[in-house]
Design a protein around this motif. Structure first.
Motif, PDB file in Angstrom:
ATOM      1  N   GLN A 167     -11.898   3.488  -4.081  1.00 41.75           N
ATOM      2  CA  GLN A 167     -10.879   3.998  -3.155  1.00 41.75           C
ATOM      3  C   GLN A 167      -9.861   4.841  -3.937  1.00 41.75           C
ATOM      4  O   GLN A 167      -9.269   4.369  -4.911  1.00 41.75           O
ATOM      5  CB  GLN A 167     -10.158   2.840  -2.474  1.00 41.75           C
ATOM      6  N   THR A 168      -9.632   6.060  -3.485  1.00 33.53           N
ATOM      7  CA  THR A 168      -8.737   6.968  -4.213  1.00 33.53           C
ATOM      8  C   THR A 168      -7.262   6.608  -4.072  1.00 33.53           C
ATOM      9  O   THR A 168      -6.430   7.123  -4.811  1.00 33.53           O
ATOM     10  CB  THR A 168      -8.966   8.412  -3.745  1.00 33.53           C
ATOM     11  N   ASN A 169      -6.950   5.746  -3.094  1.00 34.02           N
ATOM     12  CA  ASN A 169      -5.539   5.359  -2.901  1.00 34.02           C
ATOM     13  C   ASN A 169      -5.198   4.053  -3.619  1.00 34.02           C
ATOM     14  O   ASN A 169      -4.091   3.555  -3.501  1.00 34.02           O
ATOM     15  CB  ASN A 169      -5.220   5.202  -1.416  1.00 34.02           C
ATOM     16  N   TYR A 170      -6.169   3.505  -4.378  1.00 31.78           N
ATOM     17  CA  TYR A 170      -5.981   2.195  -5.016  1.00 31.78           C
ATOM     18  C   TYR A 170      -5.787   2.347  -6.522  1.00 31.78           C
ATOM     19  O   TYR A 170      -6.585   2.978  -7.203  1.00 31.78           O
ATOM     20  CB  TYR A 170      -7.190   1.302  -4.737  1.00 31.78           C
ATOM     21  N   TYR A 171      -4.696   1.728  -7.013  1.00 27.65           N
ATOM     22  CA  TYR A 171      -4.370   1.765  -8.435  1.00 27.65           C
ATOM     23  C   TYR A 171      -4.067   0.338  -8.908  1.00 27.65           C
ATOM     24  O   TYR A 171      -3.493  -0.455  -8.178  1.00 27.65           O
ATOM     25  CB  TYR A 171      -3.117   2.627  -8.677  1.00 27.65           C
ATOM     26  N   ARG A 172      -4.469   0.059 -10.153  1.00 24.00           N
ATOM     27  CA  ARG A 172      -4.179  -1.260 -10.733  1.00 24.00           C
ATOM     28  C   ARG A 172      -3.273  -1.113 -11.956  1.00 24.00           C
ATOM     29  O   ARG A 172      -3.228  -0.056 -12.582  1.00 24.00           O
ATOM     30  CB  ARG A 172      -5.473  -1.967 -11.149  1.00 24.00           C
ATOM     31  N   LEU A 173      -2.571  -2.208 -12.277  1.00 26.43           N
ATOM     32  CA  LEU A 173      -1.731  -2.223 -13.454  1.00 26.43           C
ATOM     33  C   LEU A 173      -2.547  -1.896 -14.689  1.00 26.43           C
ATOM     34  O   LEU A 173      -3.660  -2.416 -14.848  1.00 26.43           O
ATOM     35  CB  LEU A 173      -1.101  -3.613 -13.610  1.00 26.43           C
TER      36      LEU A 173
END
Length: 439
Positions: A433-439
């Motif tokens: 998913q292009t809107n998902y980011y993780r630490l």
């Protein structure tokens, strides 16, 4: 009848000073074991709730509390003169740090003074509040002996560190092993006998209160250091383009020599951010500087700033400034599936976001309201339109229950996950998913 015999026959009257996250569960366990228990607290509201059989601590079964109150096994009071009725008194009061990370023993000292005025012979006093090694013998013992009674001769004194883990589904007060250290061998024996009649777990004895006090400090120093290691690895691996979550998962396959700890927006709760600094304070008396503890605290304390910096970078990719952006914090409790806000790193992230002039809202299924800078702020409903109206959603607490992560992911413009919650809930497919980011 001697105290040891009263304890074995469960005819001893037990007092618990402090009816918070430690004291009330302990009072309940002692009452369930068959003792008549009297809880003491300076807050009339807590006392009234206990006496009505109303629960306010998540780890207590409400029906059990009600039954214990109705049966007369458990009651509460603000009247410290009733200490004279007790054969055993356990101190379970807060031990905060001030803004300079100096220990505040005022609650312990006040409790010891109240007991000292009302002590009688053959009484057992147990301190459970986390503190630096030496507190029981150097601070509490002299106050209690102002009564004219002497430890080991007229009364008994021990330390037994609390080991409460709010929200832990497996280990509660009843089945968590206990550590006990008394001022004399007889003090240790009596305290061990008490806990053995109450708990369904091993009671392990050490040679003095200092060893028992140091045990709790070691346990939480282990955690603060390893949390700091995970957080530092997250920062440096992100700079190197390495996925920290994948690395931890891979390292966890090693069956020896490794214990997984996970990065996040900081550390919270009463224990990890505070307890190790009691040792830092005491170590100065011995001309020793606890560098590892202080460095670990510094790394963990910097994580809320790092989270905001990362969010700024993510929004910058969207050509969106953080200033005036609408940001939702998803979860503000210090750990998942509880309502405890003590030292929560999410609140520090909130503060840093407001310093950058972001517009902050929050949703937390366990914290319906939060006191924020003198006002009461309500949790917003987690609806698709609410999520879609935000410029970014930041997951700052991983609640395993009562959060629809799929709905959040499907409707968020930007979802920044500092706890790996979405992958844990939905699997690694979400990484596309292009809107998902993780630490």
């Amino acid at each position: 009848m001697m105290l040891l015999e009263k304890i074995r026959e469960k005819t001893a009257h037990v007092g618990v000073i402090g009816l918070g996250y430690v004291g009330l569960p302990l009072a309940v366990e002692k009452a369930k074991a068959g003792y008549k228990v009297l809880g003491f607290d300076i807050q009339q509201a807590k006392v009234d709730m206990v006496n009505r059989g109303e629960n306010y601590i998540g780890d207590i079964v409400p029906q059990e509390l009600k039954e214990l109150v109705d049966s007369g096994h458990l009651s509460a009071t603000t009247d410290y003169d009733r200490i004279m009725e007790c054969d055993v008194v356990t101190i379970c009061v807060p031990t905060p740090l001030d803004k300079f990370k100096q220990p505040d023993l005022s609650y312990i000292i006040n409790s010891a003074n109240e007991i000292s005025k009302r002590m009688h012979k053959d009484m057992l006093v147990v301190l459970e509040s986390t503190t630096y090694p030496g507190t029981t013998e150097e601070v509490v013992k002299p106050i209690l002996e102002q009564s004219g009674l002497k430890v080991g001769k007229d009364f008994h004194l021990a330390f037994s560190p609390e080991r409460v883990d709010p929200g832990n589904a497996r280990y509660k007060t009843h089945n968590t092993p206990k550590v006990v250290g008394g001022c004399t061998p007889e003090c240790t024996e009596i305290a061990k006998t008490l806990y053995s009649t109450v708990l369904g777990a091993e009671v392990f004895t050490v040679s003095s209160p200092k060893e028992a006090e140091a045990t709790k400090i070691l346990e939480n120093t282990f955690r603060i250091v390893n949390c700091a290691l995970a957080n530092e690895m997250a920062i440096v691996y992100n700079k190197m383009g390495i996925n920290i979550w994948e690395v931890i998962a891979a390292a966890s396959t090693k069956p020896f020599g490794y214990v997984p700890f996970y990065p996040g927006p900081g550390v919270g709760g009463h224990c990890i951010p505070l307890d190790p600094f009691y040792l830092t304070y005491k170590a100065r008396e011995y001309d020793y500087h606890t560098r590892l503890i202080e460095l670990s605290g510094e790394i963990n304390d910097n994580m809320p700033d790092y989270v905001v910096e990362r969010l700024m970078d993510i929004l910058n990719e969207q050509e969106k400034p953080l200033k005036n952006s609408k940001i939702m914090l998803l979860g503000i409790a210090y750990k998942g599936d509880i309502d405890d806000l003590r030292e929560s790193p999410a609140l520090k992230v909130w503060e840093e976001l407001e310093k950058k002039e972001a517009n902050v809202i929050y949703h937390d299924p366990y914290c319906k309201t939060a006191k924020w800078k003198g006002r009461i702020v309500e949790s917003v409903k987690l609806m698709p339109e609410t999520v879609a109206s935000c410029d970014a959603i930041v997951i700052t607490t991983w609640h395993k229950h009562n959060v629809d992560y799929r709905m959040v992911l499907d409707n968020a413009k930007v979802l920044f996950d500092t706890k790996n919650a979405v992958v844990n809930a939905l699997g690694t497919a979400v990484l596309s998913q292009t809107n998902y980011y993780r630490l």
